[in-house]
Design a protein around this motif. Structure first.
Motif, short mmCIF file in Angstrom:
data_model
loop_
_atom_site.label_atom_id
_atom_site.label_comp_id
_atom_site.label_asym_id
_atom_site.label_seq_id
_atom_site.Cartn_x
_atom_site.Cartn_y
_atom_site.Cartn_z
N LYS A 1 26.63 -2.35 -28.05
CA LYS A 1 25.46 -3.26 -27.84
C LYS A 1 24.85 -2.96 -26.59
O LYS A 1 23.54 -2.74 -26.73
N LYS A 2 25.52 -2.36 -25.56
CA LYS A 2 24.65 -1.78 -24.56
C LYS A 2 23.79 -0.56 -24.78
O LYS A 2 22.70 -0.56 -24.43
N LYS A 3 24.43 0.22 -25.46
CA LYS A 3 23.57 1.30 -26.14
C LYS A 3 22.12 0.97 -26.85
O LYS A 3 21.08 1.40 -26.68
N GLU B 1 16.67 -0.12 -27.26
CA GLU B 1 15.52 -0.96 -27.42
C GLU B 1 14.67 -1.05 -26.34
O GLU B 1 13.31 -0.98 -26.66
N ASN B 2 15.09 -0.84 -25.04
CA ASN B 2 14.31 -1.15 -24.02
C ASN B 2 13.34 0.11 -23.74
O ASN B 2 12.23 -0.01 -23.60
N GLY C 1 9.30 0.02 -23.74
CA GLY C 1 8.73 0.74 -22.96
C GLY C 1 7.44 1.82 -23.24
O GLY C 1 6.65 1.84 -22.96
N VAL C 2 8.02 2.34 -24.31
CA VAL C 2 6.78 3.22 -24.91
C VAL C 2 6.06 2.53 -25.61
O VAL C 2 4.86 2.70 -25.56
#
Lengths: 297, 166
Positions: A284-286, A291-292, A296-297
């Motif tokens: 999930k963290k990955k 996603e983050n 951001g891009v």
């Protein structure tokens, strides 16, 4: 420096003997009672009596602490001293014990198990120098058992409290009360086992000493004056018995206590569930990180 | 009333003994396990590096050895070639010298032979002339008269020829 540390590790034991000689009244005849109370600090829930068992366990801790410093002072990679070999032997033995009984995940338990073994065994062995063994006080072993219980519960909850609660309904839900009782009984039985063994050892020692005094009075009573009153049979024989009751029993109980702690803690830990959840969490963290970065891009 | 009962529960004492165990655990971790493990890791590192350097040195030595071996082999080959060449050269020279000396010897022999023959012919001539002279004088005295020199010469020549033939 080395000698100084060794002396510092012996001083607490001498201090214990001094305290006993100065402050604890000698008991006459068969007198089976708990630890001597030096003074009581006023606290709610019955106040805190500072007793022989408290003082003696602090002395044992001090002694063990200085002994550690003595062993580990001046460690080298080459030309090892005998002290270093002993220190490495202790560390490796305890680590192997933890590894074989608990697995790789619990390797951090090494110092804890070593502390348990050292404190318990040394406390029991205090009888050898005539001090009150703290392990024959139910409060001391109770405290250790409580800590074990906390650890067991903590590691059972490691995979989520729900799974822990669910485990009481295993294998059938109506057995839940029995499961709860067995859960609570674990620390109590551990505490009473250790306490009972050490206490019974000292009680038997007292009984045997009295018996031998009386028997020797009967046999050698005809001798005049002080010669007749001297308990000849108490010379030597109680020492042999104390090899079993103090040395063997003390060391064995310490080992059993540590062993049970390891087995209960690692046995209660739901390993598969924990690692499954860990994997899911990591995935999930990955995903979140991906996603983050994408956002951001 | 200065002693505890044999079984007397006191929550504070329990907490104190619990904390005692925790404190001893922390002390053991800080002062026994951490330093010892650090030292063991350090020693392991040292041993590893020692092993690494040793295996590296071994590899170097093996490389050196193989290079020396190839060099030795090439040197041996070279030495063989040189010896072979030298032997061939010597053989050739030998032959030439032998041939030359034989030639020389033969020429000497030839020269000696021709000299000898010439000497022989000279001697024959001389002897022949002497014989003619002597025989002429002899026959003049014997006959008491002058004989034809030319006839006489022919006669003696025939005679000598016959002698030679015999």
């Amino acid at each position: 420096m080395t000698v100084l540390l060794l002396i510092l590790s012996i001083i607490p034991l001498i201090a214990g003997i001094l305290i006993k000689v100065l402050y604890v009244p000698a008991s006459e005849g068969i007198d089976i009672s708990g630890a001597h109370i030096f003074f009581t600090i006023d606290l709610p829930l019955g106040g805190l009596p500072i007793t022989e068992s408290q003082v003696n366990s602090w002395l044992v801790i001090l002694s063990l602490f200085f002994f550690c410093l003595f062993l580990t002072h001046g460690l080298k990679t080459k030309n090892m001293s005998r002290r270093q070999i002993i220190a490495e032997w202790i560390v490796n033995t305890v680590d192997n014990l933890v590894k074989t009984n608990m697995g790789e995940f619990f390797m951090g338990f090494g110092p804890f198990i070593a502390a348990m073994l050292g404190l318990s065994a040394c406390s029991s062995l205090l009888t050898l120098i005539g001090l009150f063994p703290p392990t024959s006080d139910i409060n001391v072993t109770g405290g250790w058992a409580l800590l074990t219980f906390i650890l067991i519960t903590y590691y059972k909850c490691k995979a989520g409290p729900l799974i822990y609660i669910k485990s009481f309904g295993d294998p059938v839900p109506f057995l839940a009360p029995l499961n709860i009782i067995s859960e609570v009984a674990t620390p109590i039985s551990m505490a009473f086992r250790h306490y009972g063994n050490v206490l019974s050892g000292s009680i038997i020692s007292i009984l045997i000493a009295n018996l031998l005094t009386n028997v020797s009075k009967m046999i050698f009573g005809f001798l005049p004056g002080y010669l007749g009153g001297f308990p000849y049979l108490r010379v030597g024989l109680p020492a042999i018995l104390s090899i079993y009751f103090d040395l063997f029993s003390g060391a064995l109980q310490a080992f059993i206590f540590a062993m049970l702690t390891m087995l209960y803690v690692s046995g209660g830990f739901p390993e598969d569930e924990y690692f499954k959840r860990k994997r899911i969490k990591e995935a999930k963290k990955k995903q979140q990180v991906i996603e983050n970065t994408n956002g951001g891009v | 009333m200065n002693n505890l009962d044999v079984i007397s529960l006191n929550i504070w004492q329990i907490i104190i003994s619990l904390l005692n165990l925790v404190i001893l655990f922390l002390l053991f971790r800080k002062f026994l396990f951490e330093p010892v493990k650090k030292v063991i890791a350090k020693r392991q590192e040292e041993v590893d590096s020692r092993y690494d350097s040793a295996s590296k040195a071994e590899a170097d030595a093996m490389e050196l050895k193989s290079s020396w071996e190839t060099r030795m082999k090439s040197a041996e080959d070279e030495a063989g070639a040189i010896i072979k060449e030298a032997v061939e050269k010597a053989d050739r020279r030998n032959e030439i010298m032998l041939y030359e000396s034989r030639e020389k010897a033969e020429s000497i022999i030839r020269k000696a032979k021709s000299e000898a023959e010439r000497d022989k012919a000279d001697a024959q001539e001389y002897i022949k002339k002497e014989i003619v002279d002597v025989s002429t004088a002899l026959s003049e005295q014997v006959l008491g008269r002058e004989i034809n020199m030319d006839d006489h010469m022919n006669l003696i020549d025939d005679f000598i020829d016959n002698l030679e033939d015999q």
